[in-house]
Design a protein around this motif. Sequence first.
Motif, mmCIF file in Angstrom:
data_model
loop_
_atom_site.group_PDB
_atom_site.id
_atom_site.type_symbol
_atom_site.label_atom_id
_atom_site.label_comp_id
_atom_site.label_asym_id
_atom_site.label_seq_id
_atom_site.Cartn_x
_atom_site.Cartn_y
_atom_site.Cartn_z
ATOM 1 N N ASP B 310 0.830 -1.160 -0.055
ATOM 2 C CA ASP B 310 0.289 0.021 -0.011
ATOM 3 C C ASP B 310 0.770 1.294 -0.037
ATOM 4 O OD1 ASP B 310 -1.752 2.161 0.616
ATOM 5 O OD2 ASP B 310 -2.990 1.022 1.804
ATOM 6 N N THR B 311 1.175 1.874 -1.061
ATOM 7 C CA THR B 311 1.970 2.854 -1.404
ATOM 8 C C THR B 311 1.588 4.127 -0.368
ATOM 9 O OG1 THR B 311 2.141 2.292 -3.702
ATOM 10 C CG2 THR B 311 3.137 4.594 -3.016
ATOM 11 N N GLU B 312 0.449 4.564 -0.395
ATOM 12 C CA GLU B 312 -0.136 5.564 0.156
ATOM 13 C C GLU B 312 0.175 5.375 1.781
ATOM 14 O OE1 GLU B 312 -3.406 6.958 -1.081
ATOM 15 O OE2 GLU B 312 -4.065 8.078 0.763
ATOM 16 N N PHE B 313 -0.201 4.220 2.278
ATOM 17 C CA PHE B 313 0.095 3.794 3.759
ATOM 18 C C PHE B 313 1.454 3.616 4.131
ATOM 19 C CE2 PHE B 313 1.169 0.873 7.088
ATOM 20 C CZ PHE B 313 0.193 1.183 8.025
ATOM 21 N N VAL B 314 2.543 3.232 3.154
ATOM 22 C CA VAL B 314 3.886 3.089 3.469
ATOM 23 C C VAL B 314 4.409 4.589 3.587
ATOM 24 C CG1 VAL B 314 6.145 2.308 2.439
ATOM 25 C CG2 VAL B 314 4.030 0.882 2.828
ATOM 26 N N LEU B 315 4.318 5.187 2.300
ATOM 27 C CA LEU B 315 4.875 6.479 2.411
ATOM 28 C C LEU B 315 4.504 7.738 3.235
ATOM 29 C CD1 LEU B 315 5.546 6.957 -1.473
ATOM 30 C CD2 LEU B 315 6.722 5.889 0.142
ATOM 31 N N TYR B 316 3.267 7.518 3.588
ATOM 32 C CA TYR B 316 2.623 8.484 4.571
ATOM 33 C C TYR B 316 2.898 8.373 5.817
ATOM 34 C CZ TYR B 316 0.410 11.425 0.774
ATOM 35 O OH TYR B 316 -0.030 12.255 -0.261
ATOM 36 N N HIS B 317 3.321 6.975 6.277
ATOM 37 C CA HIS B 317 3.638 6.928 7.713
ATOM 38 C C HIS B 317 5.230 6.584 7.943
ATOM 39 C CE1 HIS B 317 -0.628 5.852 7.241
ATOM 40 N NE2 HIS B 317 -0.644 6.729 8.225
ATOM 41 N N CYS B 318 6.110 6.669 6.915
ATOM 42 C CA CYS B 318 7.414 6.152 7.252
ATOM 43 C C CYS B 318 8.272 7.386 7.628
ATOM 44 C CB CYS B 318 8.013 5.780 6.059
ATOM 45 S SG CYS B 318 8.215 6.801 4.451
ATOM 46 N N ASP B 319 7.887 8.544 7.583
ATOM 47 C CA ASP B 319 8.571 9.771 8.049
ATOM 48 C C ASP B 319 8.241 10.143 9.646
ATOM 49 O OD1 ASP B 319 9.618 12.594 6.637
ATOM 50 O OD2 ASP B 319 9.090 12.643 8.701
ATOM 51 N N ASN B 320 9.376 9.782 10.368
ATOM 52 C CA ASN B 320 9.184 9.669 11.827
ATOM 53 C C ASN B 320 9.249 11.292 12.464
ATOM 54 O OD1 ASN B 320 11.935 10.674 11.610
ATOM 55 N ND2 ASN B 320 12.794 8.650 12.186
ATOM 56 N N ILE B 321 9.576 12.118 11.506
ATOM 57 C CA ILE B 321 9.317 13.573 12.108
ATOM 58 C C ILE B 321 7.789 14.081 11.767
ATOM 59 C CG2 ILE B 321 10.038 16.068 11.620
ATOM 60 C CD1 ILE B 321 11.982 13.882 12.873
ATOM 61 N N GLN B 322 7.030 13.773 10.679
ATOM 62 C CA GLN B 322 5.680 13.844 10.506
ATOM 63 C C GLN B 322 5.032 13.116 11.410
ATOM 64 O OE1 GLN B 322 4.701 12.846 6.441
ATOM 65 N NE2 GLN B 322 5.591 14.639 5.738
ATOM 66 N N ALA B 323 5.507 11.765 11.844
ATOM 67 C CA ALA B 323 4.700 11.128 12.533
ATOM 68 C C ALA B 323 4.712 11.691 14.055
ATOM 69 C CB ALA B 323 5.205 9.559 12.503
ATOM 70 N N THR B 324 5.946 11.911 14.617
ATOM 71 C CA THR B 324 6.163 12.155 15.888
ATOM 72 C C THR B 324 5.678 13.758 16.191
ATOM 73 O OG1 THR B 324 7.592 12.099 17.705
ATOM 74 C CG2 THR B 324 8.263 13.399 15.965
ATOM 75 N N GLY B 325 5.487 14.462 15.076
ATOM 76 C CA GLY B 325 5.142 15.771 15.400
ATOM 77 C C GLY B 325 3.409 15.813 15.552
ATOM 78 N N PHE B 326 2.915 14.982 14.750
ATOM 79 C CA PHE B 326 1.490 15.190 14.872
ATOM 80 C C PHE B 326 1.086 14.004 16.191
ATOM 81 C CE2 PHE B 326 -2.956 13.530 13.581
ATOM 82 C CZ PHE B 326 -3.676 15.004 13.536
ATOM 83 N N LEU B 327 1.956 12.948 16.460
ATOM 84 C CA LEU B 327 1.583 12.180 17.676
ATOM 85 C C LEU B 327 1.719 13.144 19.041
ATOM 86 C CD1 LEU B 327 1.685 8.851 18.547
ATOM 87 C CD2 LEU B 327 3.503 10.101 19.646
ATOM 88 N N GLU B 328 2.869 13.833 18.877
ATOM 89 C CA GLU B 328 3.438 14.459 20.213
ATOM 90 C C GLU B 328 2.492 15.579 20.425
ATOM 91 O OE1 GLU B 328 7.355 14.371 21.764
ATOM 92 O OE2 GLU B 328 8.056 13.280 20.268
ATOM 93 N N HIS B 329 1.975 16.212 19.302
ATOM 94 C CA HIS B 329 1.183 17.430 19.691
ATOM 95 C C HIS B 329 0.037 17.225 20.624
ATOM 96 C CE1 HIS B 329 -2.597 16.780 17.194
ATOM 97 N NE2 HIS B 329 -2.932 17.768 17.495
ATOM 98 N N ILE B 330 -0.455 15.963 20.719
ATOM 99 C CA ILE B 330 -1.603 15.925 21.403
ATOM 100 C C ILE B 330 -1.190 15.945 22.875
ATOM 101 C CG2 ILE B 330 -2.665 14.346 19.737
ATOM 102 C CD1 ILE B 330 -2.124 11.835 21.632
ATOM 103 N N LYS B 331 -0.041 16.103 23.307
ATOM 104 C CA LYS B 331 0.218 16.378 24.508
ATOM 105 C C LYS B 331 0.108 17.889 25.016
ATOM 106 C CE LYS B 331 5.215 16.410 23.907
ATOM 107 N NZ LYS B 331 6.269 15.921 23.886
ATOM 108 N N LEU B 332 -0.052 18.514 23.928
ATOM 109 C CA LEU B 332 -0.046 20.127 24.304
ATOM 110 C C LEU B 332 -1.439 20.610 24.696
ATOM 111 C CD1 LEU B 332 2.398 21.241 21.334
ATOM 112 C CD2 LEU B 332 3.046 20.857 23.778
ATOM 113 N N PRO B 333 -1.497 21.767 25.253
ATOM 114 C CA PRO B 333 -2.956 22.365 25.676
ATOM 115 C C PRO B 333 -3.931 21.879 24.588
ATOM 116 C CG PRO B 333 -1.221 23.895 26.331
ATOM 117 C CD PRO B 333 -0.472 22.939 25.559
ATOM 118 N N HIS B 334 -4.957 21.215 24.968
ATOM 119 C CA HIS B 334 -6.298 21.029 23.928
ATOM 120 C C HIS B 334 -7.314 21.503 25.007
ATOM 121 C CE1 HIS B 334 -3.714 19.083 21.262
ATOM 122 N NE2 HIS B 334 -4.682 19.075 20.614
#
Lengths: 146, 361
Positions: B310-334
């Motif tokens: 699945d090209t889309e799955f692999v390429l859109y999830h292999c970048d650890n900076i994009q991944a960690t940016g989105f993942l870690e933002h949920i610890k910031l004030p919401h």
Amino acid sequence: MSISDQDQRKDYMGVLARARPDRLAALLPDLPDHTWLRAPEIGTTMVRGRVGASGAPFNLGEMTVTRCTLQLADGAVGHAYVQGRDKGHATRAALIDALIQSGQQPEVTTPLLTTLRTEETERRRIRDAKAAATKVEFFTMVRGED
Amino acid sequence: MYVATKGGERAIDAAHQWLAEERRGDPAIPELSVDQIREQMTLAVNRVMAEGSLYDPDLAGLAIKQARGDLIEAVFLLRAYRTTLPRFGASEPVDTGEMRITRRISATFKDAPGGQILGPTFDYTHRLLDFKLMAEGETPTAQQKPSDPVDAPHILSLLDRDGLMEPLEQTDATPADLTREPMSMPADRPLRLQALARGDEGFVLSMAYSTQRGYGRTHAFVGELRIGTCDVEMFVPELGFAIEIGEIELTECETVNQFTGSKTQPPQFTRGYGLVMGQSERKAISVSLVDRALRWDELGEDNVGAPAQDTEFVLYHCDNIQATGFLEHIKLPHYVDFQSELELIRKIRRAAETPMQEAAE
């Protein structure tokens, strides 16, 4: 510029780009007077590879590069594009380019390039020798009658 | 209700000061220099350069020091720095056939021309902790065997000569660059190889492993794995020709996989390819397996629904900076988002409780 001049310039610019900045500084401590046409600037080059080693080009990633262009008092112009972020490295590489292009101070540039070439060749020779020491010698064991 | 909140500057300053102190660790222990990291943590430096997509061992060493050894944080620092630099141009494609080899092995041909060069490998070590390394002061030396530079043709080119390999597309088309244009689907093979080269090693490894375990089986042999240095050449407009601007270490893996062919075309082996900056063979092998799995469509294979297909799955999830940016933002004030959730759940509960109360009465 004739092809052989171009080949020669290409060759020594490569040697200068691959030289270690501190080594080049030790070999050329005094900088001839010069004016900047383009002051040293740090940037990147996108390094490309080829799919399957010989197919279509693709972008592998960038490397840091420092470039500059300068002019000697007599008008000779020197360019440099060197790996890394050392402005002194780029400055010295461009100065040597300008000196060679205007035929000045061969007593400085010729031995300097010879030294850099010799040291690079030696570094590579040692690396090749280490690689060769890890080359596998296979022994074939014969089993059975035929 | 919307409440603007300010504050926290003093707490943030104190947190950063504490971070600096913790980074330094026990002051009785000598401080780690960037030179030491570059020379002695070389493979961490290589990984940060590859995933940071910027070849500069000094900066990668600095990033590792600043990030207290958190390699993804270090990759983040390198990527952020890169965005501040102008780009002078693109290199000529590096010629890995001219690589000055430090390691070169083939799992398919024992007697490959040029030989099997093990290089400085962990293979064949026993993976026992070496307590001698806890004592300082040793300066080991490698053996040397006088030799000419290894003349090692690409092993797949030998199969190619016999017509046993699928041909490579011959083109000099300018490749898409995901650092300039957002990645879009379908992604062609050059774009996929760029994304995978900077992808997270752990993610790409797991994707590759999944293909070996049967999720999109491609049955790869490592035709050749080579590590060494290559010159980088770039065309310089003010000169009017290309010059060498430096040399970089690269790891390249070419896999040989099962067949393609048709009624009109005899069967041929298919290729997987991985090229990674630095010495990073786990990553290069992983990239070549995932590259091959993603090629199912162009090779006329079935999509069995495997994640690695699945090209889309692999390429859109292999970048650890994009991944960690989105993942870690949920610890910031919401606080405000969560306030609306709270109000919603209270409203639902009230609505649910009213009929229950009525029923009870």
